[in-house]
Design a protein around this motif. Structure first.
Motif, short mmCIF file in Angstrom:
data_model
loop_
_atom_site.label_atom_id
_atom_site.label_comp_id
_atom_site.label_asym_id
_atom_site.label_seq_id
_atom_site.Cartn_x
_atom_site.Cartn_y
_atom_site.Cartn_z
N UNK A 259 16.34 -31.74 30.33
CA UNK A 259 16.51 -31.67 28.87
C UNK A 259 17.06 -30.30 28.48
N UNK A 260 17.91 -30.27 27.45
CA UNK A 260 18.44 -28.97 27.01
C UNK A 260 17.32 -28.08 26.48
N UNK A 261 17.47 -26.80 26.69
CA UNK A 261 16.47 -25.85 26.20
C UNK A 261 16.54 -25.79 24.68
N UNK A 262 15.53 -25.17 24.08
CA UNK A 262 15.54 -25.03 22.62
C UNK A 262 16.72 -24.16 22.19
N UNK A 263 17.09 -23.16 23.02
CA UNK A 263 18.26 -22.33 22.70
C UNK A 263 19.54 -23.17 22.71
N UNK A 264 19.65 -24.06 23.69
CA UNK A 264 20.84 -24.91 23.78
C UNK A 264 20.90 -25.87 22.59
N UNK A 265 19.76 -26.41 22.20
CA UNK A 265 19.74 -27.32 21.04
C UNK A 265 20.12 -26.57 19.77
N UNK A 266 19.59 -25.35 19.60
CA UNK A 266 19.92 -24.54 18.42
C UNK A 266 21.40 -24.17 18.41
N UNK A 267 21.95 -23.84 19.57
CA UNK A 267 23.37 -23.52 19.67
C UNK A 267 24.22 -24.73 19.28
N UNK B 241 27.24 -27.32 12.65
CA UNK B 241 27.28 -26.84 11.27
C UNK B 241 28.54 -26.02 11.02
N UNK B 242 28.95 -25.23 12.00
CA UNK B 242 30.16 -24.41 11.85
C UNK B 242 31.40 -25.27 11.69
N UNK B 243 31.42 -26.41 12.33
CA UNK B 243 32.58 -27.30 12.23
C UNK B 243 32.70 -27.92 10.84
N UNK B 244 31.60 -27.95 10.11
CA UNK B 244 31.60 -28.59 8.80
C UNK B 244 31.83 -27.62 7.64
N UNK B 245 31.91 -26.33 7.90
CA UNK B 245 32.08 -25.37 6.81
C UNK B 245 33.39 -24.61 6.96
N UNK B 246 33.80 -24.02 5.86
CA UNK B 246 34.98 -23.16 5.88
C UNK B 246 34.59 -21.82 6.49
N UNK B 247 35.44 -21.24 7.32
CA UNK B 247 35.13 -19.94 7.90
C UNK B 247 34.94 -18.88 6.81
N UNK B 248 33.97 -17.97 6.98
CA UNK B 248 33.74 -16.92 5.99
C UNK B 248 34.68 -15.72 6.16
N UNK C 168 40.18 -6.72 12.82
CA UNK C 168 41.09 -7.49 11.99
C UNK C 168 41.25 -8.89 12.60
N UNK C 169 40.98 -9.92 11.80
CA UNK C 169 41.05 -11.30 12.26
C UNK C 169 42.51 -11.70 12.45
N UNK C 170 42.81 -12.24 13.65
CA UNK C 170 44.18 -12.64 13.99
C UNK C 170 44.40 -14.14 13.94
N UNK C 171 43.37 -14.90 14.37
CA UNK C 171 43.54 -16.36 14.43
C UNK C 171 42.19 -17.04 14.56
N UNK C 172 42.19 -18.34 14.34
CA UNK C 172 41.00 -19.17 14.53
C UNK C 172 41.17 -19.97 15.81
N UNK C 173 40.05 -20.35 16.41
CA UNK C 173 40.14 -21.26 17.55
C UNK C 173 40.32 -22.68 17.04
N UNK C 174 40.53 -23.61 17.95
CA UNK C 174 40.65 -25.01 17.57
C UNK C 174 39.32 -25.45 16.95
N UNK C 175 39.36 -26.07 15.83
CA UNK C 175 38.15 -26.47 15.13
C UNK C 175 37.65 -25.43 14.14
N UNK C 176 38.25 -24.24 14.17
CA UNK C 176 37.91 -23.16 13.25
C UNK C 176 36.43 -22.80 13.27
N UNK C 177 35.82 -22.83 14.48
CA UNK C 177 34.41 -22.48 14.62
C UNK C 177 34.22 -21.04 15.08
N UNK C 178 35.30 -20.35 15.41
CA UNK C 178 35.26 -18.93 15.75
C UNK C 178 36.65 -18.35 15.52
N UNK C 179 36.73 -17.01 15.62
CA UNK C 179 38.01 -16.36 15.38
C UNK C 179 38.26 -15.30 16.44
#
Length: 120
Positions: free
Chosen positions: A29-37, A43-50, A101-112
């Protein structure tokens, strides 16, 4: 002396198998850290990047890691949003506060991806 009837032996085998299956499931079973991640990623996939491309942000370095580019990058978060910062000087370490300085987003816009500007 233990009973050795086929019914008792069969029941003991079934109990042993069930205990083994429960143990294997707990170990796999995935650890609690893996489940939280996973929850944070979903959640990050559902919001606009800040953050916005071209803007500079200040944040703490949470870790240094090797990025897909093969070079070491600083990892930090802006309002919970992961930013990978390239071109970091050798003296930047975990816990340092940097500006990037932010240059680009990854696919899915979940990180930059960003480039180092200065230590704060």
């Amino acid at each position: 002396m233990l009973p050795s009837s086929p019914a008792v032996i069969g029941a003991a085998a079934v109990v042993a198998l069930l205990v083994l299956l429960v143990l294997v499931r707990r170990l796999r079973a995935p650890s609690s850290d893996a489940r939280e991640s996973k929850r944070a990623h979903d959640a990050a996939q559902e919001r606009e990047p800040p953050v916005e491309i071209g803007e500079t942000y200040e944040f703490g370095v949470t870790e240094l890691t090797e990025h897909h580019s093969g070079e070491e990058v600083a990892v930090g978060k802006v309002e919970g949003f992961v930013v990978f910062t390239e071109d970091i000087p050798r003296d930047v370490g975990k816990g340092d506060v940097i500006r990037a300085k932010v240059l680009s987003f990854n696919e899915g816009r979940t990180s930059a991806d960003a480039t180092f500007v200065t230590k704060a």
